[in-house]
Design a protein around this motif. Structure first.
Motif, short mmCIF file in Angstrom:
data_model
loop_
_atom_site.label_atom_id
_atom_site.label_comp_id
_atom_site.label_asym_id
_atom_site.label_seq_id
_atom_site.Cartn_x
_atom_site.Cartn_y
_atom_site.Cartn_z
N LYS A 171 0.82 -1.21 0.00
CA LYS A 171 0.00 0.00 0.00
C LYS A 171 0.86 1.26 0.00
N SER A 191 -6.98 -3.60 -5.08
CA SER A 191 -7.86 -2.97 -6.06
C SER A 191 -7.83 -1.45 -5.94
N TYR A 192 -7.88 -0.97 -4.71
CA TYR A 192 -7.83 0.49 -4.48
C TYR A 192 -6.50 1.06 -4.96
N HIS A 218 -8.88 -6.25 -1.65
CA HIS A 218 -9.63 -4.99 -1.74
C HIS A 218 -8.66 -3.81 -1.77
N ASN A 219 -7.66 -3.82 -0.90
CA ASN A 219 -6.67 -2.74 -0.88
C ASN A 219 -5.83 -2.72 -2.16
N LYS A 267 -6.69 1.50 -8.69
CA LYS A 267 -7.97 2.03 -9.16
C LYS A 267 -7.81 2.97 -10.35
#
Length: 381
Positions: A289, A324-325, A321-322, A328
């Protein structure tokens, strides 16, 4: 020069990639089946296949193939094969076996019968009463599938995924042959930037760097057939010399590899040094991240944590999910992820352009491929 019928064995799902490799190396491919590609080769080609194949598990000589529903048939037809053309009088050999949907279902009995047949054949060939078996190793195999016996000798010795550079490993490492397959299935080439945000012991970035530099994957290891009489040592020296000459030392490879675990990164760095590609890869201890990424037509190929390695399913979904973010707004990127988690697309909030079933060892996985646009310069070319 004598031609051999050869078999390159593979993990299920990557047979077509192995076939492309064989054709690129100049071999005539006879057929492609589940887990294997059959081709023709001379002795130089046996050496070349072992040195250069990135996606094959082993390279085998097919000594014979025939129907056998009784042990007498198995013995007689095995004995009739030209064993003396490959195995010398002092050759040391074992026989492995497997049987699927065949009347001869006893593997141990089939191994014993084939071993006896080879011994009797060699005794007749060399006019001796017994065999010393003090020489080089010849690992034979009888494979019975639907009453068809395929008799082979392994030219590789250790499996080809054992490149020789893995001095340090981590939990659940990705096999080198599978990592190479992921790269060869992607849009990546040596002119594009590659990221692996879950690099573990560095298998994906190292295999990519070796592909980009055109380094033969078998240069740093030994092979069973390197000690065989039928392949002159001069052939090994010449093919190895050619492989070293083929290395592209001037290629400017840009690969970024990160992992949240510092021990993983240290392992990856040592493995890259052993493979001779440490200058191609920038390693960084980081949570994915926190990695800075630009929307610049780069490529990510990663093996993120999944169920078999992370028991907390909610944790797995959160990672995806992270992820994907993170991507994005990266609309120029091409993204490739391998995972056994069947709800990956749902957790990643994007349906893959293509997904392919592959096996990481015995674990069934899926390779999710998201195709981004090619850089304009590649389109023009």
């Amino acid at each position: 020069m004598e031609q051999f019928t050869m078999i390159a064995t593979t993990t299920f799902g990557i047979e077509a990639i192995c076939k492309r490799e064989l054709i690129a190396l100049g071999y005539k491919v006879i057929k492609t089946e589940n887990g294997k590609v059959t081709f023709l080769s001379d002795v130089e080609g046996i050496v070349r296949a072992n040195l250069w194949l990135r996606t094959a598990d082993r390279v085998l000589i097919q000594v014979g193939e025939f129907s056998a529903v009784t042990f007498d048939e198995l013995f007689d037809q095995t004995k009739a094969l030209p064993w003396g053309e490959i195995i010398p009088e002092n050759g040391k050999f074992v026989v492995n076996g497997k049987s699927i949907k065949s009347k001869l279902f006893s593997i141990s009995d089939s191994q014993r019968i084939v071993k006896k047949a080879i011994v009797e054949s060699l005794k007749e060939t060399y006019s001796v009463d017994w065999l010393e078996e003090t020489g080089a190793d010849y690992t034979c195999q009888v494979s019975l599938l639907k009453d068809i016996a395929t008799i082979t000798i392994d030219t590789s010795g250790g499996a080809l995924h054992k490149r020789g550079y893995r001095v340090k490993s981590v939990t659940a490492p990705l096999k080198e042959t599978l990592a190479a397959s992921l790269i060869l299935l992607s849009f990546w080439n040596k002119d594009r930037v590659l990221y692996d945000l879950f690099c573990g012991s560095g298998t994906i970035p190292i295999e990519a760097a070796m592909i980009g530099r055109n380094i033969a994957p078998g240069l740093n290891r030994d092979f069973a057939s390197k000690h065989w009489d039928i392949i002159p040592n001069e052939v090994w020296k010449e093919e190895t010399r050619k492989a070293y000459q083929a290395i592209d030392h001037d290629a400017e490879i840009k690969i970024f590899a990160s992992d949240i675990d510092e021990n993983n990164l240290r392992c990856a760095e040592e493995n890259a040094q052993e493979a001779g590609v440490e200058d191609c890869i920038t390693f960084k201890v980081s949570d994915f991240k926190d990695m800075w990424l630009e929307n610049d037509y780069s490529i990510i190929i990663s093996n993120p944590p999944y169920g078999e390695r992370l028991e907390d399913e909610a944790g797995v979904r959160k990672i995806y999910h992270n992820l994907s973010y993170k991507f994005k707004n990266m609309d120029t990127w091409s993204k490739y992820f391998i995972t056994s988690y069947k709800e990956f697309e749902k957790a990643f909030h994007e349906e893959a352009d293509r997904k392919r079933k592959l096996y990481n060892g015995r674990i069934e996985t899926w390779y999710y491929q998201y195709y981004g646009p090619r850089p304009k310069r590649e389109t023009i070319e």
